[in-house]
Scaffold this motif. Structure first.
Motif, short mmCIF file in Angstrom:
data_model
loop_
_atom_site.label_atom_id
_atom_site.label_comp_id
_atom_site.label_asym_id
_atom_site.label_seq_id
_atom_site.Cartn_x
_atom_site.Cartn_y
_atom_site.Cartn_z
N ASN B 4 30.66 23.86 -25.16
CA ASN B 4 30.10 25.29 -24.83
C ASN B 4 28.70 24.93 -24.88
O ASN B 4 28.02 24.37 -25.76
N PRO B 5 28.07 25.47 -23.98
CA PRO B 5 26.48 25.28 -23.74
C PRO B 5 25.94 25.97 -24.73
O PRO B 5 24.69 25.75 -25.03
N LEU B 6 26.43 27.01 -25.84
CA LEU B 6 26.03 27.68 -26.72
C LEU B 6 25.33 26.51 -27.88
O LEU B 6 24.44 26.66 -28.56
N LEU B 8 23.96 23.65 -27.16
CA LEU B 8 22.79 22.91 -26.55
C LEU B 8 21.52 23.00 -27.52
O LEU B 8 20.93 21.95 -27.69
N CYS B 9 21.06 24.09 -27.96
CA CYS B 9 19.98 24.54 -28.54
C CYS B 9 20.06 23.84 -30.04
O CYS B 9 19.18 22.93 -30.53
N ARG B 12 19.81 20.00 -29.31
CA ARG B 12 18.21 19.81 -29.01
C ARG B 12 17.32 19.58 -30.37
O ARG B 12 16.68 18.51 -30.61
N CYS B 30 10.11 16.05 -27.47
CA CYS B 30 10.54 16.99 -26.45
C CYS B 30 11.24 16.21 -25.31
O CYS B 30 12.21 16.74 -24.87
N SER B 33 14.76 15.49 -26.61
CA SER B 33 15.67 16.57 -26.59
C SER B 33 16.11 16.88 -25.28
O SER B 33 17.38 17.41 -25.02
N LEU B 34 15.03 17.00 -24.40
CA LEU B 34 15.47 17.30 -22.93
C LEU B 34 16.26 16.34 -22.36
O LEU B 34 17.33 16.66 -21.63
N ASP B 37 19.82 17.11 -23.90
CA ASP B 37 20.35 18.59 -23.03
C ASP B 37 20.91 18.16 -21.89
O ASP B 37 21.94 18.72 -21.47
N GLU B 38 20.13 17.58 -20.95
CA GLU B 38 20.73 17.27 -19.55
C GLU B 38 22.02 16.42 -19.67
O GLU B 38 22.80 16.82 -18.66
N ALA B 41 24.62 18.87 -20.83
CA ALA B 41 24.81 19.64 -19.88
C ALA B 41 25.76 19.28 -18.60
O ALA B 41 26.80 19.93 -17.95
#
Lengths: 115, 178
Positions: B4-6, B8-9, B12, B30, B33-34, B37-38, B41
């Protein structure tokens, strides 16, 4: 009631420009909300669309894709799309994707109304 | 976690906090964590085709200058050694794809999407896609602490389709956008 994945997006008209201001991180969960706001704005605007990213501390490639889509739609509608207020972390993803040369990116809203 | 994209935060923040503790600069944290995230995702969007209830496993390993195999005990994992990097492993149960087909796209072709793999390879020092035994994919990300910290370096991409891993320098070109 606001959905948990929604991002706050304000839209205001100043002279000939429509200014879209998202607030918060833009990632896969939230980019659809920004996409919807930009799509609606592009159907309303005739001159210039400014996306003020001052309050966006983080953006991933889904957010970038949303802005690329908006840029392409703006070009088709002869609307000038300008990004302003970009924070360093957000700017870095544009640089990594080499999109900093494709978008019109300026420091402030004032600059965005003049380019 | 679930796909669930929820989440992702939270992922990160977790990765960034650990990287910070290991000594990475804010900018490097940063970037790491990017990349995570990618990668997550991509699993959610392409692997699980946006289904939000599928499993994803993420593990984070500190690395030191000793041989650091996550499967084996290492002194860096009890804080006794100097850290030299961070390794993050992401696994899923999505459909398997040939690791060598997971490539970044031509950046001159400006269009929405397809940037995730490029970003991951740009910001991490090693990126290894593998098929898991039986089902799903495994992605191992590594970033070195020190000389490459804060700089976008030439990424070493390992692409072991079957058997012995082989090393390939940054694979740009058209391919899947996984």
């Amino acid at each position: 009631m606001r959905e948990e994945n929604d991002i706050q997006v304000s839209i205001e008209q100043i002279d000939e420009a429509l200014i879209v201001t998202p607030v918060g991180d833009v990632d896969l969960s939230r980019s659809p909300c920004l996409r919807q706001a930009l799509k609606k704005s592009l159907s309303d605007v005739t001159g210039r669309l400014i996306v003020d990213l001052t309050d966006v501390p983080y953006m991933d490639s889904s957010g970038v894709a949303t802005l690329v889509e908006a840029m392409q739609l703006a070009r088709r509608n002869s609307v000038k799309l300008v990004l302003c207020g970009m924070q360093d972390q957000v700017r870095s993803i544009f640089e990594i994707a080499r999109l900093d040369r494709v978008f019109s990116i300026v420091p402030s809203r004032e600059d965005a109304t003049q380019v | 976690m679930l796909s669930n994209p929820l989440y992702l935060c939270g992922a990160r923040e977790l990765v960034s906090s650990v990287a910070k503790r290991l000594g990475f600069s804010n900018e490097a944290c940063c970037q790491i964590s990017l990349a995570v995230d990618e990668a997550l995702a991509n699993v959610m969007r392409h692997g699980y085709k946006k289904a939000c209830d599928q499993p994803i496993w993420m593990s984070i390993w500190p690395c030191c200058d000793q041989a650091c195999d996550p499967a084996e005990a290492c002194s860096c994992q009890d804080g006794q050694a100097e850290y030299t990097g961070i390794r993050i492993v992401i696994e899923d149960e999505a459909d398997q794809v040939d690791p060598c087909e997971i490539c970044s796209r031509d950046l001159d072709d400006v269009r929405p999407g397809g940037l995730g793999v490029h970003i991951i390879k740009e910001v991490m020092d090693q990126v290894v896609y593998e098929k898991r035994e039986g089902v799903g994919m495994k992605l191992t990300l590594f970033k070195q602490l020190g000389i490459k910290d804060d700089t976008v370096s030439e990424t070493q991409v390992h692409c072991p389709p079957r058997g012995t891993p082989r090393s390939v320098k940054d694979q740009s070109g058209k391919g899947s956008n996984a």
